[in-house]
Structure formats: C-alpha cells, structure tokens
Write a protein that holds these residues in place. Structure first.
Motif, PDB file in Angstrom:
ATOM      1  N   GLY A  10       9.013  -7.520   2.727  1.00 29.57           N
ATOM      2  CA  GLY A  10       9.582  -6.214   3.067  1.00 29.57           C
ATOM      3  C   GLY A  10       8.580  -5.089   2.920  1.00 29.57           C
ATOM      4  N   SER A  11       7.826  -5.110   1.822  1.00 32.80           N
ATOM      5  CA  SER A  11       6.849  -4.046   1.576  1.00 32.80           C
ATOM      6  C   SER A  11       5.728  -4.071   2.609  1.00 32.80           C
ATOM      7  CB  SER A  11       6.260  -4.167   0.166  1.00 32.80           C
ATOM      8  OG  SER A  11       5.512  -5.359   0.024  1.00 32.80           O
ATOM      9  N   SER A 215       6.771  12.314   3.835  1.00 34.23           N
ATOM     10  CA  SER A 215       5.764  11.329   3.429  1.00 34.23           C
ATOM     11  C   SER A 215       6.069  10.712   2.064  1.00 34.23           C
ATOM     12  CB  SER A 215       4.368  11.965   3.420  1.00 34.23           C
ATOM     13  OG  SER A 215       4.277  12.983   2.435  1.00 34.23           O
ATOM     14  N   GLY A 216       6.762  11.457   1.210  1.00 30.58           N
ATOM     15  CA  GLY A 216       7.114  10.928  -0.103  1.00 30.58           C
ATOM     16  C   GLY A 216       8.079   9.761  -0.012  1.00 30.58           C
ATOM     17  N   ILE A 217       9.113   9.910   0.812  1.00 34.62           N
ATOM     18  CA  ILE A 217      10.093   8.839   1.002  1.00 34.62           C
ATOM     19  C   ILE A 217       9.436   7.644   1.686  1.00 34.62           C
ATOM     20  CG2 ILE A 217      12.256   8.194   2.124  1.00 34.62           C
ATOM     21  CD1 ILE A 217      13.113  11.115   1.919  1.00 34.62           C
ATOM     22  N   ILE A 218       8.642   7.940   2.731  1.00 36.16           N
ATOM     23  CA  ILE A 218       7.959   6.890   3.481  1.00 36.16           C
ATOM     24  C   ILE A 218       7.035   6.076   2.565  1.00 36.16           C
ATOM     25  CG2 ILE A 218       6.267   6.462   5.307  1.00 36.16           C
ATOM     26  CD1 ILE A 218       8.971   7.264   6.372  1.00 36.16           C
ATOM     27  N   THR A 219       6.452   6.743   1.585  1.00 36.53           N
ATOM     28  CA  THR A 219       5.532   6.087   0.650  1.00 36.53           C
ATOM     29  C   THR A 219       6.269   5.318  -0.434  1.00 36.53           C
ATOM     30  OG1 THR A 219       3.797   7.756   0.978  1.00 36.53           O
ATOM     31  CG2 THR A 219       3.717   6.485  -1.066  1.00 36.53           C
ATOM     32  N   ALA A 220       7.311   5.914  -0.984  1.00 35.92           N
ATOM     33  CA  ALA A 220       7.987   5.350  -2.158  1.00 35.92           C
ATOM     34  C   ALA A 220       8.654   4.008  -1.883  1.00 35.92           C
ATOM     35  CB  ALA A 220       9.022   6.354  -2.683  1.00 35.92           C
ATOM     36  N   ILE A 221       9.299   3.864  -0.733  1.00 36.46           N
ATOM     37  CA  ILE A 221      10.084   2.651  -0.461  1.00 36.46           C
ATOM     38  C   ILE A 221       9.233   1.375  -0.493  1.00 36.46           C
ATOM     39  CG2 ILE A 221      11.474   1.442   1.258  1.00 36.46           C
ATOM     40  CD1 ILE A 221      12.662   4.163   2.039  1.00 36.46           C
ATOM     41  N   PRO A 222       8.158   1.263   0.319  1.00 33.84           N
ATOM     42  CA  PRO A 222       7.365   0.020   0.255  1.00 33.84           C
ATOM     43  C   PRO A 222       6.647  -0.165  -1.079  1.00 33.84           C
ATOM     44  CG  PRO A 222       6.293   1.642   1.663  1.00 33.84           C
ATOM     45  CD  PRO A 222       7.650   2.184   1.362  1.00 33.84           C
ATOM     46  N   LEU A 223       6.276   0.945  -1.738  1.00 31.06           N
ATOM     47  CA  LEU A 223       5.585   0.842  -3.020  1.00 31.06           C
ATOM     48  C   LEU A 223       6.509   0.281  -4.093  1.00 31.06           C
ATOM     49  CD1 LEU A 223       2.705   1.486  -3.851  1.00 31.06           C
ATOM     50  CD2 LEU A 223       3.468   3.706  -4.678  1.00 31.06           C
ATOM     51  N   LEU A 224       7.780   0.678  -4.059  1.00 33.53           N
ATOM     52  CA  LEU A 224       8.766   0.142  -4.998  1.00 33.53           C
ATOM     53  C   LEU A 224       8.997  -1.354  -4.751  1.00 33.53           C
ATOM     54  CD1 LEU A 224      11.403   3.031  -5.064  1.00 33.53           C
ATOM     55  CD2 LEU A 224       9.992   2.266  -6.985  1.00 33.53           C
ATOM     56  N   LEU A 225       9.080  -1.726  -3.483  1.00 33.85           N
ATOM     57  CA  LEU A 225       9.261  -3.129  -3.133  1.00 33.85           C
ATOM     58  C   LEU A 225       8.076  -3.965  -3.615  1.00 33.85           C
ATOM     59  CD1 LEU A 225      10.622  -2.827   0.540  1.00 33.85           C
ATOM     60  CD2 LEU A 225      11.922  -3.445  -1.506  1.00 33.85           C
ATOM     61  N   PHE A 240      -1.326 -13.481  -0.281  1.00 34.73           N
ATOM     62  CA  PHE A 240      -1.375 -14.029   1.064  1.00 34.73           C
ATOM     63  C   PHE A 240      -0.313 -13.444   1.984  1.00 34.73           C
ATOM     64  CE2 PHE A 240      -4.265 -17.280  -0.468  1.00 34.73           C
ATOM     65  CZ  PHE A 240      -5.100 -17.400   0.631  1.00 34.73           C
ATOM     66  N   VAL A 241       0.793 -12.976   1.427  1.00 38.57           N
ATOM     67  CA  VAL A 241       1.828 -12.330   2.243  1.00 38.57           C
ATOM     68  C   VAL A 241       1.280 -11.037   2.842  1.00 38.57           C
ATOM     69  CG1 VAL A 241       4.145 -11.305   2.202  1.00 38.57           C
ATOM     70  CG2 VAL A 241       3.679 -13.365   0.911  1.00 38.57           C
ATOM     71  N   GLN A 242       0.223 -10.517   2.249  1.00 38.98           N
ATOM     72  CA  GLN A 242      -0.371  -9.276   2.728  1.00 38.98           C
ATOM     73  C   GLN A 242      -0.855  -9.383   4.172  1.00 38.98           C
ATOM     74  OE1 GLN A 242      -3.223  -7.484  -0.083  1.00 38.98           O
ATOM     75  NE2 GLN A 242      -2.305  -8.730  -1.680  1.00 38.98           N
ATOM     76  N   TYR A 243      -1.017 -10.604   4.692  1.00 41.91           N
ATOM     77  CA  TYR A 243      -1.479 -10.753   6.070  1.00 41.91           C
ATOM     78  C   TYR A 243      -0.476 -10.217   7.080  1.00 41.91           C
ATOM     79  CZ  TYR A 243      -5.531 -13.521   4.750  1.00 41.91           C
ATOM     80  OH  TYR A 243      -6.734 -13.923   4.231  1.00 41.91           O
ATOM     81  N   VAL A 244       0.774 -10.088   6.667  1.00 40.47           N
ATOM     82  CA  VAL A 244       1.795  -9.530   7.556  1.00 40.47           C
ATOM     83  C   VAL A 244       1.435  -8.096   7.944  1.00 40.47           C
ATOM     84  CG1 VAL A 244       4.212  -8.788   7.698  1.00 40.47           C
ATOM     85  CG2 VAL A 244       3.641 -10.989   6.654  1.00 40.47           C
TER      86      VAL A 244
END
Length: 295
Positions: A10-11, A215-225, A240-244
C-alpha cells in the motif's frame, strides 16, 4: 508478516504515484516545496492527534523518547535522512529526472537487503538470493548503458534504505514517529522560509498554495503505512516490495512526463522485472509453507 507485506504494498503504490503530485508543484522552488511539505505534514499529524483524541498517547510516547537517549538519537538521524530523501525526490521530479529517481528506488531494495544482512543479521531465503542477483544484474546493465550513476540515483537509496533500518529498531507508534520526525526538522525549515526562501506565499498561485497545504496529507498516509509495515515484516521483505514504487514511477516518467527512455534500457529493466516475479513467487510459496507448518 502477511499484514506487514500488504501494508508495504500500500505504501509503495502510493509513493509510486506521488511523483504526479510533485510535478504539479514543479513551478515552485524545490527547497520551498520541501519546507512547506515538512510543515504541512507536522500540522497534519498534530491535527490527527487532536481530532482522534490521542494527545495523551503522543505526550506519553514523546516523554519516553526523551528519556531514552539512544532512541532519541535514532529518531533525529531518521528525521534528517527522510528529509534528504524528500528533498532529492522533489528536486528530481521538478527537474526532469524522474527516470533517474526510479532507478534510485530500484537500487534501494539492494541497499536495504545489504543493511539487513550486515547489521540486522536477517536470513535470506534462496529465492531472495536469486531475485537479488537479477536485480543487481539489471542495475549494472542500466548503469553501464548510461555511462554513469546519477547523484539522484545514489542519494535516494542511501537516505531511504538507512532510514528504514534505523526505524526498524524504534519502538514509537507509527503515527507518533511520523510526528516526531517532522517536528525535529520544522525549526530548520521555518528558518529557511523566514530568512532564505526566494519567494513568499503571496508569490504562488492559488492552486500551488492548495497543493502545498495538501502535501501533508499526501505525505503522511504512505509514511504511516510504511512505518507500520517495518514493525510487522522483516526488512529484507519490505525492501524487495519497494520495486512496486519505482516501476510505477518509471511508467509515470515515460508516459506522463515524456522523459527520454531508450529501447536498449529494456534489457536492464527486464532483469529487474524478472527479479520481482521471482520474489513474489517465492514469497507466496513461503507463506503457504508457514501456514502448513502452523496447521
């Protein structure tokens, strides 16, 4: 581990499409975008704690952090590493280097796995070793074809890979950790905005101001995940999931930003994509094996 893997996916999917958002702000100085992004994220997280009645949790964990010197140092290092990562990525997207940024994030899993093995003594499954070999081959091909390794492609994996390793040993809740990271850097970006920024908010268009606020909301969601994923899955798996993310970034760079992509580059990316397939198949087999052992 299954939940951690899903959180990681998700992140990285969110991060993959994030370049589109930063492209909308390409007309604003990268240092200023970064500064407002940091402040907006800090305020977003503060509002989150207020609205959901979690201020006591925030105060308790911050007090514990201040009493734990080693963890406090880790959080300070993590906050500056993620700051470097944010700034470099914003600069790359705004200056036509989104493809170089995607290469950097392709390298990132290699760096994360290296850190996991060397410092955290994590065990590598055979399928992980095979996928690592394919990934390394792909990166080497792309580097030889370009004739050099862009600084963007070096700074991104170094900053984010090291950030991930440091965060692996932090006991703070994911939401508290994100707030702490941003509050540590906020004084520095405030000084920059007040005394060194080339522009003031009155110089921006209405749409640019709205984007900076969001930008704060856009940043916070994936960072929390991502922060939660690190707590529930081994670093080499999350790595390795980072390849997505870079795969999505590359597609965006080519088809939306129309950056140059030579046909011969497909050889390098083909090796990297093969690495992803091997890893996914191996991960599914490992999950089934673990599930059968539990039964």
């Amino acid at each position: 581990m299954k939940k951690g893997l899903l959180l990681a996916f998700g992140s990285y999917i969110a991060w993959g499409f994030l370049s589109i958002f930063w492209k909308l702000l390409s007309g604003v100085d990268a240092y200023e975008v970064f500064s407002y992004r940091m402040m907006s994220t800090m305020l977003t997280m503060l509002l989150y704690f207020l609205l959901f009645g979690r201020m006591n949790k925030l105060k308790t964990e911050v007090s514990g952090l201040l009493a734990n010197k080693s963890e406090l140092i880790s959080m300070i290092l993590a906050s500056f590493l993620i700051s470097i990562n944010w700034l470099v990525f914003i600069y790359a997207v705004g200056h036509g280097q989104a493809t170089a940024a995607s290469l950097g994030y392709y390298i990132n899993p290699l760096f994360s796995v290296l850190l996991a093995v060397v410092f955290l003594k994590e065990y590598l499954e055979n399928f992980t070793k095979i996928s690592l070999a394919f990934a390394l081959l792909g990166v080497l091909i792309l580097t030889v074809q370009s004739g050099h390794l862009p600084i963007v492609s070096i700074l991104l994996p170094f900053s984010f890979g090291t950030y991930g390793m440091i965060k692996k040993n932090v006991t703070l809740s994911s939401d508290v950790a994100v707030f702490v990271e941003t509050i540590i850097v906020t004084p520095f970006v405030l000084i920059f905005i007040l005394f060194f920024a080339k522009h003031t908010p009155s110089d921006y268009t209405v749409s640019q101001i709205i984007y900076l606020i969001l930008s704060g909301i856009i940043t916070a969601i994936p960072l929390l995940l991502f922060a939660e994923a690190l707590k529930q899955a081994p670093l080499n798996v999350v790595g390795f999931v980072q390849y997505v993310s870079p795969t999505i970034q590359l597609a965006v760079a080519i088809f939306l930003f129309h950056e140059t992509f030579k046909l011969e580059n497909l050889y390098g990316f083909a090796a990297i994509w093969l690495d992803i397939i091997v890893f996914i198949i191996g991960q599914v087999m490992l999950m089934k094996k673990t599930k059968n052992m539990v039964k």
